[in-house]
Enzyme design. Sequence first.
Site, PDB file in Angstrom:
ATOM      1  N   LYS A 230      43.521  25.541  23.702  1.00  0.00           N
ATOM      2  CA  LYS A 230      43.853  26.897  23.273  1.00  0.00           C
ATOM      3  C   LYS A 230      44.452  27.721  24.417  1.00  0.00           C
ATOM      4  O   LYS A 230      45.339  28.562  24.190  1.00  0.00           O
ATOM      5  CB  LYS A 230      42.608  27.583  22.728  1.00  0.00           C
TER       6      LYS A 230
ATOM      7  N   SER B 210      44.063  22.954  13.782  1.00  0.00           N
ATOM      8  CA  SER B 210      43.233  22.496  14.903  1.00  0.00           C
ATOM      9  C   SER B 210      41.816  22.287  14.420  1.00  0.00           C
ATOM     10  O   SER B 210      41.318  23.085  13.622  1.00  0.00           O
ATOM     11  CB  SER B 210      43.203  23.528  16.042  1.00  0.00           C
TER      12      SER B 210
ATOM     13  N   TYR C 136      57.648  30.695  25.402  1.00  0.00           N
ATOM     14  CA  TYR C 136      58.703  30.738  24.389  1.00  0.00           C
ATOM     15  C   TYR C 136      59.143  32.173  24.112  1.00  0.00           C
ATOM     16  O   TYR C 136      60.324  32.429  23.825  1.00  0.00           O
ATOM     17  CB  TYR C 136      58.238  30.069  23.091  1.00  0.00           C
TER      18      TYR C 136
ATOM     19  N   ASP D 182      51.249  15.982   9.780  1.00  0.00           N
ATOM     20  CA  ASP D 182      50.604  16.193  11.071  1.00  0.00           C
ATOM     21  C   ASP D 182      51.577  16.945  11.971  1.00  0.00           C
ATOM     22  O   ASP D 182      52.669  16.445  12.276  1.00  0.00           O
ATOM     23  CB  ASP D 182      50.246  14.827  11.678  1.00  0.00           C
TER      24      ASP D 182
ATOM     25  N   THR E 237      40.529  17.454   9.005  1.00  0.00           N
ATOM     26  CA  THR E 237      39.300  18.239   8.819  1.00  0.00           C
ATOM     27  C   THR E 237      39.409  19.159   7.604  1.00  0.00           C
ATOM     28  O   THR E 237      38.396  19.672   7.139  1.00  0.00           O
ATOM     29  CB  THR E 237      38.964  19.088  10.060  1.00  0.00           C
TER      30      THR E 237
ATOM     31  N   GLY F 228      59.092  25.382  18.443  1.00  0.00           N
ATOM     32  CA  GLY F 228      60.470  24.903  18.290  1.00  0.00           C
ATOM     33  C   GLY F 228      61.026  25.225  16.915  1.00  0.00           C
ATOM     34  O   GLY F 228      62.196  25.603  16.765  1.00  0.00           O
TER      35      GLY F 228
ATOM     36  N   TYR G  85      38.854  21.549  23.725  1.00  0.00           N
ATOM     37  CA  TYR G  85      39.184  22.652  22.807  1.00  0.00           C
ATOM     38  C   TYR G  85      39.590  23.893  23.589  1.00  0.00           C
ATOM     39  O   TYR G  85      40.638  24.497  23.316  1.00  0.00           O
ATOM     40  CB  TYR G  85      37.981  22.952  21.922  1.00  0.00           C
TER      41      TYR G  85
ATOM     42  N   ASN H 273      55.787  21.996  18.733  1.00  0.00           N
ATOM     43  CA  ASN H 273      56.618  21.751  17.547  1.00  0.00           C
ATOM     44  C   ASN H 273      56.764  23.006  16.691  1.00  0.00           C
ATOM     45  O   ASN H 273      57.846  23.299  16.172  1.00  0.00           O
ATOM     46  CB  ASN H 273      56.030  20.617  16.713  1.00  0.00           C
TER      47      ASN H 273
ATOM     48  N   GLY I 102      42.201  24.170   5.634  1.00  0.00           N
ATOM     49  CA  GLY I 102      40.950  24.487   6.304  1.00  0.00           C
ATOM     50  C   GLY I 102      40.367  25.800   5.820  1.00  0.00           C
ATOM     51  O   GLY I 102      40.918  26.470   4.937  1.00  0.00           O
TER      52      GLY I 102
END
Length: 326
Positions: A151, A77, A161, A58, A37, A104, A147, A101, A12
């Site tokens: 966020k 995003s 986390y 992805d 995108t 993690g 959106y 993900n 992007g």
Amino acid sequence: MKKRVLITGAAGFLGSHLCDRFIKEGYHVIAMDNLITGDLKNLEHLFPNPDFEFYHHDVTKYIHVPGSLDYILHFASPASPIDYLKIPIQTLKVGAMGTHNCLGLAKAKGARILVASTSEVYGDPLIHPQTEEYWGNVNPVGPRGVYDEAKRYMESITMAYHTFHKVETRIIRIFNTYGPRMRLNDGRALPAFIGQALRGENITVFGDGSQTRSFCYVSDLVEGIYRLLLSDYVNPVNIGNPDEISLKDFAEEVLSLTGNAVKIIYKPLPVDDPKQRKPDITKAKAILNWEPKVNRAEGLKDTYNYFKSLPPEEWFKQPKEFVSSK
């Protein structure tokens, strides 16, 4: 051994500039994008570099990256209204599952992670300028909620986390940014204005044009991201240019730059469109010793020259059609 950084959303606009910066700084860069995108043209100059590798993946699916990781920058995003209004579920999934993900992976690798949040967490703000302590004025069930709330969730799970798993996290709130490699048809004000001027169309301003934005050139933003990643600060930090301008005046600046004999026309304001946007960058100045350096006239000229250099068929290219999300 060179430090290794994973950058999601790497194909992007912002992701590709981050890849350039980290290659320049001597890192081994692992780029990841599902290309929904993004565009590989933004990265093709890096493919011959032995310190660059690309994964077509992805991030809402399980992420496997062999070897060590020192840093993760999560920039995957959709970021423009034309995208996230067409693919609302993917937008929510990348903010929620994708961030989960990435966090993690950071936990498993012992890596520091920086997540890309946005000024949209402030919604249509009731205070001006916006400080990091402001909790926002967001409509969770409006069209932009997919959106905005993605966020806001991203920030919450990132902080969870950090506090629960002791992962090293950083949160950047990005305000309007512009520069080369933006998509002309992505629906944001600057590329929309320039694209219309290049095609000889009237420039469309929504509402009466009194709503404001604050535009930061991409090199300034990348510098702020780099400094925040390497800092010790874990709470959100605004990175943007506080030089505020109305969209009507901004459209007139673009018209003056392009020299095209077109007019400004006005259309109804979209639902929940923020009326004001200006970052308070006190924290960025104090903690990161950062503030923007590129003035709008210089940045606009560079951006316009980039768009003008594209093949004319790019000026008329229609927005992507997306596959519906489950």
